[in-house]
Design an enzyme around this catalytic site. Structure first.
Site, mmCIF file in Angstrom:
data_model
loop_
_atom_site.group_PDB
_atom_site.id
_atom_site.type_symbol
_atom_site.label_atom_id
_atom_site.label_comp_id
_atom_site.label_asym_id
_atom_site.label_seq_id
_atom_site.Cartn_x
_atom_site.Cartn_y
_atom_site.Cartn_z
ATOM 1 C CB CYS A 199 21.433 78.269 38.973
ATOM 2 S SG CYS A 199 20.301 77.102 38.565
ATOM 3 C CB CYS A 214 19.422 76.602 41.316
ATOM 4 S SG CYS A 214 20.483 75.700 40.552
#
Length: 108
Positions: A34, A31
């Site tokens: 993230c 991600c």
């Protein structure tokens, strides 16, 4: 304090039974947003002694992701007295994450 890797096995002890509020970061290695949050979360874990910071890799801990109805990542949940009190989704500046932790409104 360094952030704690949370698993189904240690979640109760580290979060539910914690004597401090806990910021839980739900994330994944693939991600992009993230990854953007990693240094911010690490700084908060180091700088804020009044809370714990835990990380849940949603790929490794599907049960926890389903339990807390994580639909998008990164997702952050604050736990106070063992209960989830608020949730925020997405990559945000450090200042906004600190406001979220404190329960202060975030201006858009």
């Amino acid at each position: 304090m360094k952030e704690i890797t949370l698993t189904q096995e240690n979640f109760r002890q580290e979060v539910i039974e914690s004597d401090k509020p806990v910021l839980v970061d739900f994330w994944a290695t693939w991600c992009g947003p993230c990854k953007d949050m990693i240094p911010i979360v690490e700084e908060i874990a180091e700088d804020c002694d009044d809370i714990k910071v835990g990380k849940v890799n949603v790929d490794d801990e599907d049960f926890l992701a389903r339990t807390f109805r994580i639909r998008s990542i990164p997702s952050f949940i604050m736990f106070e007295s063992g209960k989830p009190t608020r949730m925020m989704v997405g990559s945000v500046p450090k200042e906004d994450l600190i406001k979220f932790i404190k329960g202060e409104p975030i201006e858009e």
